[in-house]
Scaffold this active site. Structure first.
Site, PDB file in Angstrom:
ATOM      1  N   ASP A   1      -1.976   7.133   2.772  1.00 24.58           N
ATOM      2  CA  ASP A   1      -1.455   8.100   1.799  1.00 24.58           C
ATOM      3  C   ASP A   1      -0.296   7.544   0.978  1.00 24.58           C
ATOM      4  OD1 ASP A   1       0.535   7.968   3.673  1.00 24.58           O
ATOM      5  OD2 ASP A   1       0.231   9.982   4.472  1.00 24.58           O
ATOM      6  N   GLY A   2       0.088   6.300   1.241  1.00 25.06           N
ATOM      7  CA  GLY A   2       1.158   5.690   0.449  1.00 25.06           C
ATOM      8  C   GLY A   2       2.551   6.166   0.819  1.00 25.06           C
TER       9      GLY A   2
ATOM     10  N   ASP B   1       1.407 -11.059   7.588  1.00 27.65           N
ATOM     11  CA  ASP B   1       1.849 -10.279   6.422  1.00 27.65           C
ATOM     12  C   ASP B   1       3.206  -9.633   6.674  1.00 27.65           C
ATOM     13  OD1 ASP B   1      -0.098  -8.880   8.201  1.00 27.65           O
ATOM     14  OD2 ASP B   1       0.700  -7.121   7.165  1.00 27.65           O
TER      15      ASP B   1
ATOM     16  N   GLY C   1       0.810  -1.216   0.000  1.00 24.04           N
ATOM     17  CA  GLY C   1       0.000   0.000   0.000  1.00 24.04           C
ATOM     18  C   GLY C   1       0.842   1.263   0.000  1.00 24.04           C
TER      19      GLY C   1
HETATM   20  P1  AMP Z   1       2.278  -2.328   8.105  1.00 16.26           P
HETATM   21  O1  AMP Z   1       1.638  -1.879   9.364  1.00 16.26           O
HETATM   22  O2  AMP Z   1       3.368  -1.398   7.609  1.00 16.26           O
HETATM   23  O3  AMP Z   1       2.750  -3.743   8.162  1.00 16.26           O
HETATM   24  O4  AMP Z   1       1.149  -2.259   6.959  1.00 16.26           O
HETATM   25  C1  AMP Z   1      -0.059  -2.980   6.982  1.00 16.26           C
HETATM   26  C2  AMP Z   1      -0.831  -2.691   5.703  1.00 16.26           C
HETATM   27  O5  AMP Z   1      -1.178  -1.316   5.636  1.00 16.26           O
HETATM   28  C3  AMP Z   1      -0.080  -3.012   4.407  1.00 16.26           C
HETATM   29  O6  AMP Z   1      -1.010  -3.450   3.439  1.00 16.26           O
HETATM   30  C4  AMP Z   1       0.508  -1.673   4.055  1.00 16.26           C
HETATM   31  O7  AMP Z   1       0.804  -1.554   2.683  1.00 16.26           O
HETATM   32  C5  AMP Z   1      -0.616  -0.722   4.470  1.00 16.26           C
HETATM   33  N1  AMP Z   1      -0.112   0.611   4.823  1.00 16.26           N
HETATM   34  C6  AMP Z   1       0.603   0.962   5.918  1.00 16.26           C
HETATM   35  N2  AMP Z   1       0.868   2.286   5.931  1.00 16.26           N
HETATM   36  C7  AMP Z   1       0.313   2.790   4.799  1.00 16.26           C
HETATM   37  C8  AMP Z   1       0.244   4.095   4.227  1.00 16.26           C
HETATM   38  N3  AMP Z   1       0.804   5.150   4.810  1.00 16.26           N
HETATM   39  N4  AMP Z   1      -0.419   4.219   3.054  1.00 16.26           N
HETATM   40  C9  AMP Z   1      -0.989   3.168   2.467  1.00 16.26           C
HETATM   41  N5  AMP Z   1      -0.959   1.928   2.940  1.00 16.26           N
HETATM   42  C10 AMP Z   1      -0.322   1.721   4.099  1.00 16.26           C
HETATM   43 MG    MG Z   2       3.583  -4.860   6.864  1.00 17.16          MG
END
Ligand code: AMP
Ligand code: MG
Length: 479
Positions: free
Chosen positions: A126-127, A249, A93
């Site tokens: 926000d990616g 994940d 994301g």
């Molecule tokens: P994480 O907590 O980094 O392991 O992310 C969990 C999920 O949320 C994954 O699918 C990430 O790609 C998505 N994600 C985390 N932060 C963002 C962000 N700022 N923008 C878009 N997707 C996010």
């Molecule tokens: Mg992750």
């Protein structure tokens, strides 16, 4: 990007999108504004046969404003169990797989640009990645690597003046994460639960071909993932690393430490330490990590059930406890200057852990203080313990055990116990400097962490424990 030695081969390949159609979305990076170098990891660059000094093309491509020849950026689709709950709506994301770079030995490394902008899997995000969490990932992955703990690496960190809203306003950054594969347990789970066994088979085939050539089939592959995961968690537990978000994940199929978020190394020895402030139940508390990893492997086993028979899956899972225990014992033994460990040494190790926990001793300094002395000098440490008698009994037992070793335990222990440790408060002070545009302390800390067993006068500050009243800023997944 050009190679440091002339080579006519194209720089990057894009075998993931070529071999795994239907498992990703093609997405172009979204550039950050006014990009500038925060860090180029020249030690890693050298290993990868990349230039020691990066050029402007690298700045453009690694800040989302350009592309290296041969790259075909994609967002990978995966799902996963988050805090035990199934979430089908995951995927890259805020990061993109750019392509695979081959080093001088022909080994392929995936370049993943973290913070590259929105993708179809961004949901409400926000990616973007922020400077603070990108610095934390850079420091942690390099520290882990130097400790000999399997991990993804960080090649480049680029800052910007683009504001990003988190709990407060921060600035966007992009981190180039490098590893042979970004495939997670959650990749297999998604294709299994969405009833696409052919895609599960394609992923297994891809892993066997590129990452597990020693395995002949899916059953051997699963067995190998179990063993690597067990060894990884033994490493975390031996070195006091708490991941904080062990969702499926965030579990690498290669058995590497992956997706650094609200992680922390222990300071004081607190077995039920929770580093993630959103983890109110302590599901991912330090001492629960071995069982959580096993739970995650059970999820992976289920996801592979179309490819591997249940007897083989069970046999694979049954390997976990033995491999974990054996590896943990070996690592802890080496930290105490011991080799050829056997079951009887388990008590010596667990007594030490109990002593450190009951007095909340600093986890890392306690080991290093032993390592820096011959057993006859351990009396100097008696006063550090409230229960002096307990420590004296324990150190006498260890001294006696050391007599049965045929090698000198001191050099061994010194090569296994870091002087410079990644500590939350030190990382935070480096982040504060970086926010003001000064990266000197970041570079210095990184150098110390890249040679953690070496004691140097100028690195003294990087081995300091937090002040008694230090309150860490809350760490969460939302960075
Ligand atoms: P994480 O907590 O980094 O392991 O992310 C969990 C999920 O949320 C994954 O699918 C990430 O790609 C998505 N994600 C985390 N932060 C963002 C962000 N700022 N923008 C878009 N997707 C996010
Ligand atoms: Mg992750």
């Amino acid at each position: 990007m050009t190679r440091s030695t002339p080579d006519s081969a194209p720089a990057f390949d894009s075998r993931y999108p070529r071999e795994l159609p239907g498992t990703f979305e093609r997405v172009m990076p979204t550039a950050i504004t006014n990009p500038h170098w925060v860090c180029w990891n020249s030690a890693l660059a050298e290993q990868l046969n990349l230039p020691i000094e990066p050029d402007d093309d690298a700045l453009r491509a690694l800040s989302g404003a350009g592309l290296f020849a041969g790259t075909d950026p994609i967002a990978e689709k995966y799902a996963g169990h988050q805090f035990g709950v199934w979430n089908p709506d995951l995927g890259d994301g805020r990061g993109l797989l750019l392509g695979e770079w081959s080093d001088a030995d022909g080994r392929a490394w995936e370049f993943h640009l973290k913070g590259a902008g929105k993708t179809p899997f961004s949901r409400f995000g926000d990616g973007r990645a922020v400077l603070r969490s990108s610095i934390r990932e850079l420091l942690a992955s390099e520290a882990m690597h130097a400790l000999g703990i399997p991990t993804t690496r960080a090649l480049a960190l680029i800052g910007s003046d683009e504001p990003v809203q988190r709990e407060r306003m921060e600035s966007a950054a992009m981190l180039t994460r490098v590893t042979p594969s970004h495939i997670r347990f959650g990749h297999f789970e998604w294709f299994a639960y969405s009833n696409q066994p052919d895609q599960v088979a394609a992923l297994v085939e891809h892993c066997l071909t590129h990452h597990f050539p020693q395995c002949r089939n899916a059953a051997e592959f699963f067995n190998e993932v179990v063993e690597r995961t067990a060894r990884l968690i033994a490493h975390w537990m031996a070195y006091g690393f708490c991941h904080g978000v062990m969702n499926t994940d965030n579990m690498s199929i290669l058995g590497e430490t992956f997706d650094y978020g609200p992680y922390a190394f222990l300071d004081a020895t607190i077995p039920d330490f929770i580093c993630n402030h959103t983890d109110a139940q302590g599901r991912y508390a330090f001492h629960r990590q071995p069982e959580v990893a096993f739970w995650n492997l059970q999820c992976l086993a289920q996801a592979l059930s179309s490819q591997v028979g249940s007897a083989d899956l069970k046999a694979g899972l049954n390997r976990y406890a033995d491999v974990y225990n054996q590896h943990f014992l070996t690592l802890m033994g080496e930290r105490l200057g011991l080799t050829q460990l056997d079951e009887r040494d388990q008590e010596l190790i667990s007594d030490w852990m109990h002593l450190l926990a009951s007095e909340r001793r600093d986890y890392h300094h306690s080991f290093r203080a032993l390592a820096d002395r011959d057993p006859q000098q351990w009396t100097e440490l008696d006063d550090d313990f409230i229960d002096r008698a307990a420590f004296q009994r324990w150190r006498s037992a260890l001294a006696e055990r050391r007599l049965r070793e045929d090698r000198n335990g001191v050099p061994l222990a010194q090569s296994r116990n870091p002087v410079s440790v990644l500590r939350t408060h030190l990382a935070q002070s480096v982040i504060e400097d970086a926010k003001k545009g000064s990266y000197a302390s970041l570079k210095e800390y990184l150098s110390a962490l890249q040679s953690p067993f070496e004691r140097r006068e100028q690195w003294h500050v990087w081995s300091e424990t937090p002040p008694e009243d230090y309150q860490a800023a809350p760490l969460s997944c939302s960075s």
